[in-house]
Design a protein around this motif. Structure first.
Motif, mmCIF file in Angstrom:
data_model
loop_
_atom_site.group_PDB
_atom_site.id
_atom_site.type_symbol
_atom_site.label_atom_id
_atom_site.label_comp_id
_atom_site.label_asym_id
_atom_site.label_seq_id
_atom_site.Cartn_x
_atom_site.Cartn_y
_atom_site.Cartn_z
ATOM 1 N N ALA A 163 33.485 44.449 53.163
ATOM 2 C CA ALA A 163 34.815 43.938 53.505
ATOM 3 C C ALA A 163 35.686 43.777 52.273
ATOM 4 O O ALA A 163 35.221 43.345 51.214
ATOM 5 N N ALA A 164 36.959 44.117 52.410
ATOM 6 C CA ALA A 164 37.959 43.903 51.364
ATOM 7 C C ALA A 164 39.292 43.591 52.032
ATOM 8 O O ALA A 164 39.573 44.078 53.135
ATOM 9 N N PHE A 165 40.110 42.781 51.353
ATOM 10 C CA PHE A 165 41.354 42.302 51.946
ATOM 11 C C PHE A 165 42.512 42.458 50.966
ATOM 12 O O PHE A 165 42.390 42.111 49.784
ATOM 13 N N GLU A 166 43.622 42.963 51.455
ATOM 14 C CA GLU A 166 44.826 43.086 50.649
ATOM 15 C C GLU A 166 45.384 41.696 50.339
ATOM 16 O O GLU A 166 45.255 40.778 51.143
ATOM 17 N N GLY A 167 46.013 41.582 49.175
ATOM 18 C CA GLY A 167 46.642 40.314 48.825
ATOM 19 C C GLY A 167 46.005 39.667 47.614
ATOM 20 O O GLY A 167 45.675 40.337 46.627
ATOM 21 N N TRP A 168 45.815 38.373 47.687
ATOM 22 C CA TRP A 168 45.344 37.554 46.566
ATOM 23 C C TRP A 168 44.013 38.037 46.006
ATOM 24 O O TRP A 168 43.741 37.905 44.824
ATOM 25 N N ASN A 169 43.165 38.609 46.875
ATOM 26 C CA ASN A 169 41.811 39.014 46.485
ATOM 27 C C ASN A 169 41.746 40.431 45.929
ATOM 28 O O ASN A 169 40.650 40.944 45.715
ATOM 29 N N ASP A 170 42.878 41.080 45.676
ATOM 30 C CA ASP A 170 42.882 42.540 45.517
ATOM 31 C C ASP A 170 43.761 43.006 44.357
ATOM 32 O O ASP A 170 44.693 43.786 44.553
ATOM 33 N N ALA A 171 43.469 42.555 43.144
ATOM 34 C CA ALA A 171 44.251 42.960 41.967
ATOM 35 C C ALA A 171 44.211 44.473 41.810
ATOM 36 O O ALA A 171 43.148 45.101 41.862
ATOM 37 N N GLY A 172 45.392 45.053 41.601
ATOM 38 C CA GLY A 172 45.482 46.502 41.437
ATOM 39 C C GLY A 172 45.061 47.284 42.659
ATOM 40 O O GLY A 172 44.898 48.509 42.584
ATOM 41 N N GLU A 173 44.875 46.594 43.787
ATOM 42 C CA GLU A 173 44.394 47.204 45.035
ATOM 43 C C GLU A 173 43.059 47.912 44.848
ATOM 44 O O GLU A 173 42.685 48.801 45.622
ATOM 45 N N ALA A 174 42.295 47.484 43.826
ATOM 46 C CA ALA A 174 41.020 48.143 43.520
ATOM 47 C C ALA A 174 40.002 47.944 44.630
ATOM 48 O O ALA A 174 39.239 48.864 44.964
ATOM 49 N N ALA A 175 39.950 46.740 45.210
ATOM 50 C CA ALA A 175 38.940 46.453 46.227
ATOM 51 C C ALA A 175 39.206 47.218 47.512
ATOM 52 O O ALA A 175 38.315 47.869 48.072
ATOM 53 N N THR A 176 40.444 47.135 48.022
ATOM 54 C CA THR A 176 40.744 47.835 49.273
ATOM 55 C C THR A 176 40.702 49.350 49.077
ATOM 56 O O THR A 176 40.289 50.079 49.981
ATOM 57 N N ASP A 177 41.087 49.837 47.901
ATOM 58 C CA ASP A 177 40.991 51.271 47.644
ATOM 59 C C ASP A 177 39.532 51.732 47.638
ATOM 60 O O ASP A 177 39.223 52.843 48.103
ATOM 61 N N ALA A 178 38.636 50.893 47.117
ATOM 62 C CA ALA A 178 37.211 51.253 47.121
ATOM 63 C C ALA A 178 36.680 51.364 48.548
ATOM 64 O O ALA A 178 35.941 52.305 48.883
#
Length: 294
Positions: A30-45
């Motif tokens: 799981a990954a979430f856009e916003g506060w948890n996602d600097a550079g959108e690295a997590a959601t992009d992964a």
């Protein structure tokens, strides 16, 4: 009969037994856009893996219940035929089976909700139970004082004693404001689902999206946990191009260049033993796995 990959994952998550008649291991990522996602690295992964393994949508969460649309606004898009379409902020769950393995993956990609977080996480866990999820990987990225020219650190934490021992991770020592990942980690732990949180440290002076080097670092860590080789050659080229571009920008500003050198010196001094030991061993093991796959 389970293959070596699945057996290895069951050793990493000792509480995640196969269940009655269940032969495959199901991992939620799981990954979430916003506060948890600097550079959108997590959601992009997560999106990268969903495309790689051809995920199919299995569920969505009603956005009306959890989002303030004045804060997280819907977006107008045009379809291929030119028709107007509104894309609402929501959470989508997709499912795939990793090729040549006994592992199924449930991807959760959403926007951090505006309110009713406890109800939101309860709904996610209800989906996890319905989909026979054995363990959860929560993926995030944060801005940090790290140099872009060195390997991006990825921290793995868990509240599960057995998981920490198997993965050689620690309990998170963080105290302060948290995001939906922190809440979901606690709720999943209370429900008895083994959970690991992965956080990539994105250089704060280049924190804008995209951040392919941080995305790649997260994918490598997921690769290690799942024990499944990933095809990341194109993304590796993008990460190298990104680093060269930041190098060029840094040389144009003497103050930024000096600051980057300071971060590099601090990083090299702090992690010299790892750079010559464990990290090299991990990279060599990853190389051997990919060679065997070929």
């Amino acid at each position: 009969m389970e293959n070596n990959q699945t057996q290895g994952l069951r050793r990493l998550f000792p509480k995640a037994g196969p269940g009655a008649g269940q032969q495959r291991l199901t991992v939620m990522i799981a990954a979430f856009e916003g506060w948890n996602d600097a550079g959108e690295a997590a959601t992009d992964a997560v999106k990268y893996l969903n495309r790689l393994w051809d995920g199919t949508k299995v569920a969505t969460i009603d956005p009306d219940l959890y989002y303030d649309f004045q804060f997280t606004r819907p977006i107008i898009r045009r379809t291929a035929s030119g028709q107007r379409h509104i894309k609402w902020p929501t959470t989508k769950l997709t499912r795939c089976s990793i090729p040549r393995s006994d592992i199924d993956v449930i991807f959760v990609h959403g926007v951090e909700p505006s309110y009713r977080w406890r109800a939101y996480t309860a709904e996610l866990l209800a989906h996890a139970t319905e989909l026979n999820v054995n363990c959860i990987l929560l993926v995030g990225a944060l801005l940090a004082d790290v140099p872009h020219s060195r390997p991006i650190p990825v921290t793995a934490t868990s509240d599960d004693d057995a998981v920490r021992q198997a993965l050689n991770t620690e309990v998170s020592q963080y105290e302060g404001p948290t995001g939906i990942i922190g809440v979901l980690a606690e709720v999943a732990s209370m429900a008895g689902i083994p959970t690991v949180s992965l956080w990539a440290a994105v250089p704060h002076y280049v924190g804008q999206a995209p951040s392919p080097k941080a995305e790649l670092a997260l994918l490598h860590r997921i690769e290690d946990i799942l024990q499944v080789p990933l095809e990341t050659s194109v993304l590796s080229e993008e990460a190298e191009a990104w680093e060269r571009g930041v190098d060029e920008l840094a040389t144009e500003d003497p103050e930024v260049a000096a600051y980057v050198r300071q971060l590099e010196e601090a990083k090299d001094t702090a992690e010299l033993p790892e750079a010559t030991g464990e990290s090299i061993a991990r990279e060599f093991e990853r190389y051997l796995k990919k060679r065997r796959k070929e």
